[in-house]
Every structure is written in C-alpha cells, then in structure tokens.
Design an enzyme around this catalytic site. Structure first.
Site, mmCIF file in Angstrom:
data_model
loop_
_atom_site.group_PDB
_atom_site.id
_atom_site.type_symbol
_atom_site.label_atom_id
_atom_site.label_comp_id
_atom_site.label_asym_id
_atom_site.label_seq_id
_atom_site.Cartn_x
_atom_site.Cartn_y
_atom_site.Cartn_z
ATOM 1 N N GLY A 156 0.932 -1.155 -0.044
ATOM 2 C CA GLY A 156 -0.177 -0.027 -0.183
ATOM 3 C C GLY A 156 0.914 1.307 -0.053
ATOM 4 N N ARG A 157 0.291 2.409 0.481
ATOM 5 C CA ARG A 157 1.171 3.771 0.563
ATOM 6 C C ARG A 157 2.370 3.570 1.259
ATOM 7 N NH1 ARG A 157 -4.028 5.005 1.789
ATOM 8 N NH2 ARG A 157 -3.273 4.767 3.905
ATOM 9 N N ILE A 158 2.569 2.659 2.556
ATOM 10 C CA ILE A 158 3.850 2.737 3.340
ATOM 11 C C ILE A 158 4.682 1.912 2.490
ATOM 12 C CG2 ILE A 158 4.698 2.184 5.539
ATOM 13 C CD1 ILE A 158 1.751 2.926 6.456
ATOM 14 N N ALA A 238 4.006 -3.189 10.944
ATOM 15 C CA ALA A 238 2.785 -3.089 10.596
ATOM 16 C C ALA A 238 1.726 -3.337 11.626
ATOM 17 C CB ALA A 238 2.444 -4.280 9.593
ATOM 18 N N ARG A 239 1.709 -4.521 12.263
ATOM 19 C CA ARG A 239 0.783 -4.647 13.502
ATOM 20 C C ARG A 239 1.191 -6.011 14.112
ATOM 21 N NH1 ARG A 239 -0.972 -0.479 13.862
ATOM 22 N NH2 ARG A 239 -3.034 0.142 14.133
ATOM 23 N N GLU A 268 0.622 -6.573 22.819
ATOM 24 C CA GLU A 268 1.031 -5.366 23.150
ATOM 25 C C GLU A 268 0.459 -4.647 24.478
ATOM 26 O OE1 GLU A 268 2.348 -3.742 18.879
ATOM 27 O OE2 GLU A 268 1.490 -2.357 20.069
ATOM 28 N N HIS A 286 6.293 0.318 19.204
ATOM 29 C CA HIS A 286 5.339 0.827 18.475
ATOM 30 C C HIS A 286 5.408 2.334 18.242
ATOM 31 C CE1 HIS A 286 1.049 -0.078 17.041
ATOM 32 N NE2 HIS A 286 1.331 0.828 16.266
ATOM 33 N N ILE A 287 6.438 2.725 17.672
ATOM 34 C CA ILE A 287 6.644 4.185 17.666
ATOM 35 C C ILE A 287 6.895 4.402 16.113
ATOM 36 C CG2 ILE A 287 7.586 4.676 19.696
ATOM 37 C CD1 ILE A 287 10.526 4.491 18.830
HETATM 38 C C1 DGY Z 1 -1.124 3.210 13.055
HETATM 39 O O1 DGY Z 1 -1.478 4.607 12.453
HETATM 40 O O2 DGY Z 1 -1.982 2.351 12.777
HETATM 41 C C2 DGY Z 1 -0.048 3.032 13.764
HETATM 42 O O3 DGY Z 1 0.132 1.801 14.035
HETATM 43 C C3 DGY Z 1 -0.374 4.121 15.107
HETATM 44 O O4 DGY Z 1 0.776 4.192 15.591
#
Ligand code: DGY
Length: 321
Positions: A156-158, A238-239, A268, A286-287
């Site tokens: 995707g965008r990222i 990501a997650r 987390e 998560h930064i």
């Molecule tokens: C998001 O925007 O989903 C990021 O994980 C928040 O830090």
C-alpha cells in the site's frame, strides 16, 4: 442549543483539543490513563463522538452501551481495534488517518532495517555495558543492505514509500500484495510483483506493511518463516498478530533466519519474554509513526474527521456506512 459531547480517550496535543472545543463540549483524558472497558463505556454513555486510539476496543458490547454515539475517529491508520461491522449496523461512523503517516513510517522502517542488518542496538548495548576493549576486525559483523533484495509484503502507500527509498541502496525490490499494482506505480517504485512463495524464497530483507485482520492473522507463521533464506531479516512495522511471535522466536533461536526488527507485537505492550533474551532482534515500542510532526498531524486529522462527522455527516476518512 446543546453542543454535541465528545470524549478524547487518551492524551492528545493542545491544538487537537482546541479544534474539537470550537465545536463540541470536550471531555479529555490528558492524564493518559488507559480506560478499561467499563470506564470507557461509562465515559461514552452520554457522548455523541469519540476520538480514540488503538488501545481502545470499540466492540459490540461497548457500542450497545453508547446509544448516542455517532462517530468514532481513530488516531491511527490501522483500525483493527474497531468493530466496523457493528458500527455500520448501529449507524456509527468510523474513521482513520491515512496518508499523513506514510513517510514517517517508511523512514522508521528503514531505521529498523539498518539497525537490524548492522546490529546497531546490540552493539550500543554492549558498548554501554563497558565491554569495548578496542577495534577488532570481526567486531559485530553485520549484513549489507546495499544491493540486497528487499521483499515487501503489503504494497500500500507505506510499502510503496519504503520501496522508493530503496533506490538509494541500489536494491532489487520485489513485492507481493493482494492486488497487483499498475505498471506505472510498479515503475515509480522500481518494484517487481512476485508470488508469496517467490518473495519468501528470494528476499534478503522481508518487510511487512499490511493491515491486521482475520485474513492476515499470522500470515508469517512457522511454515512461511521456514521458506525464508537462512541469512534473511524480517522487519515488522505493521501490526502485532501478522507474525506468529512464538514461531519467529523459534526461528531466531535456531538461526533459521538471521534477525528481526520489530516495532509491533502480539499482546502489546506485553512482550513474549523470549524476545528480550535474543540479541539478533531489534525491539521498539510501536513508534514507527512517532515523529512529532506526524503524530500532531494524525491527531489533527482525526479531530477534523470528528468535526466533519458530527457537523456534516461526511468525514473525509470514513471507513464504513
Ligand atoms: C497506525 O496508525 O496504525 C499506527 O500503528 C499508530 O501508531
């Protein structure tokens, strides 16, 4: 006329509160204490809208207790903390903050790639512990990033922003995505589409940039980790939950892959304690999107979504309805 009431569930910036206060009666939580589900339900019971973050679970039992709620605006691009289906059924608008965090998150992905490949945090911890006795030819031998093959799962965008940055390192960029990108976008990213299996087999550095959902739960599991190269690195900004953490720890311990850079984790902020014992893993809390400018922009965009949702019914980043 009574102004709509909104709750801001966690600490935000002053301009976020000011934006909301121009339109609403605002209850804030600048102490930043995480509200448990009972506290959240009580605080939202008389509210028309909420500015939420990923630590807030917006699920069916909560929504049942918030009859006035019309909008939930998440300060995040991810929204796996929100039950969109129930929101839709109850006529609650849900929004996220796409776009404003792409570049900061891509930058941070590169921080993780470089730190993991060149063992930056491991070497620093060793130095701080007073272990350095002088230069040594074989000290902290790492992996070269330049000319390596970067595999991007989730384009995707990222993912695309990360790919564009790979140009400076003269890398081969491969990607796999649920949908193949247009030839134009592939060209601008200098990225080639491959199957999942080919991605796993060829990537020296595999990075993950997909949203978390039931479909992506443990998408990187023991079987897929076993298909990666022995010297490969895995980067996850990501997650938590897209990687099976226990399987990853096992692969890292056995040297089945060389290292990992992780900004996100299952459960987390509670980490699998085995991660802390490993030296071939870079761990951050998560930064990835946390530059000051970007976090301010995320909060402001979420506030603008809430204002639009409750004043026009048309928030710019509506996810449902
Ligand atoms: C998001 O925007 O989903 C990021 O994980 C928040 O830090």
């Amino acid at each position: 006329m009574n102004r709509p009431k909104v709750l801001v569930t966690r600490e935000v910036f002053q301009e976020t509160l000011d934006t909301l206060a121009r339109h609403f009666d605002v209850a804030d939580n600048q102490s930043d204490r995480i509200l448990n589900p009972e506290e959240l339900a009580c605080a939202l019971a008389d509210k028309d809208g909420a500015l939420t973050v990923l630590t807030d679970r917006i699920d069916a039992p909560l929504l049942e207790r918030c009859p006035r709620l019309k909008a939930v605006c998440n300060i995040a691009v991810g929204y796996n903390n929100i039950d969109l289906k129930t929101c839709r059924a109850r006529g609650v608008m849900a929004t996220n903050t796409p776009g404003v965090l792409d570049d900061s998150t891509a930058d941070f992905t590169w921080a993780l790639i470089l730190a993991t490949a060149r063992r930056v945090t491991e070497a620093e911890a060793w130095l701080r512990a007073g272990q350095w006795r002088g230069w040594k030819l074989k000290q902290f031998l790492g992996t070269d990033v330049h000319h390596a093959t970067l595999g991007i799962l989730g384009m995707g965008r990222i993912g695309q922003a990360v790919a564009r940055r790979a140009r400076g390192f003269d890398m081969t960029v491969l990607y796999h995505n649920t949908r193949r990108l247009s030839a134009e976008v592939e060209k601008s990213c200098r990225a080639a589409y491959v199957s999942m299996d080919e991605l796993l087999a060829r990537a020296d550095i595999l990075i993950l940039h997909m949203p978390y959902s039931p479909a992506t739960h443990h998408i990187v599991d023991a079987t897929r980790l076993a298909r990666m190269k022995p010297g490969a690195l895995l980067i996850n900004a990501a997650r938590g939950g897209v990687v099976d953490d226990a399987a990853l720890i096992d692969a890292l311990k056995r040297g089945a892959i060389a290292g990992a850079g992780l900004d996100v984790f299952e459960n987390e902020p509670v980490l699998n304690p085995e991660f802390l014992k490993l030296t071939n893993v870079v761990l951050t809390p998560h930064i990835a999107s946390s530059s000051e400018t970007t976090r301010r922009n995320m909060a402001l965009l979420a506030a603008e979504n809430l204002v639009a949702a409750l004043t026009t019914g048309k928030p710019p980043n509506l996810l449902n309805l």
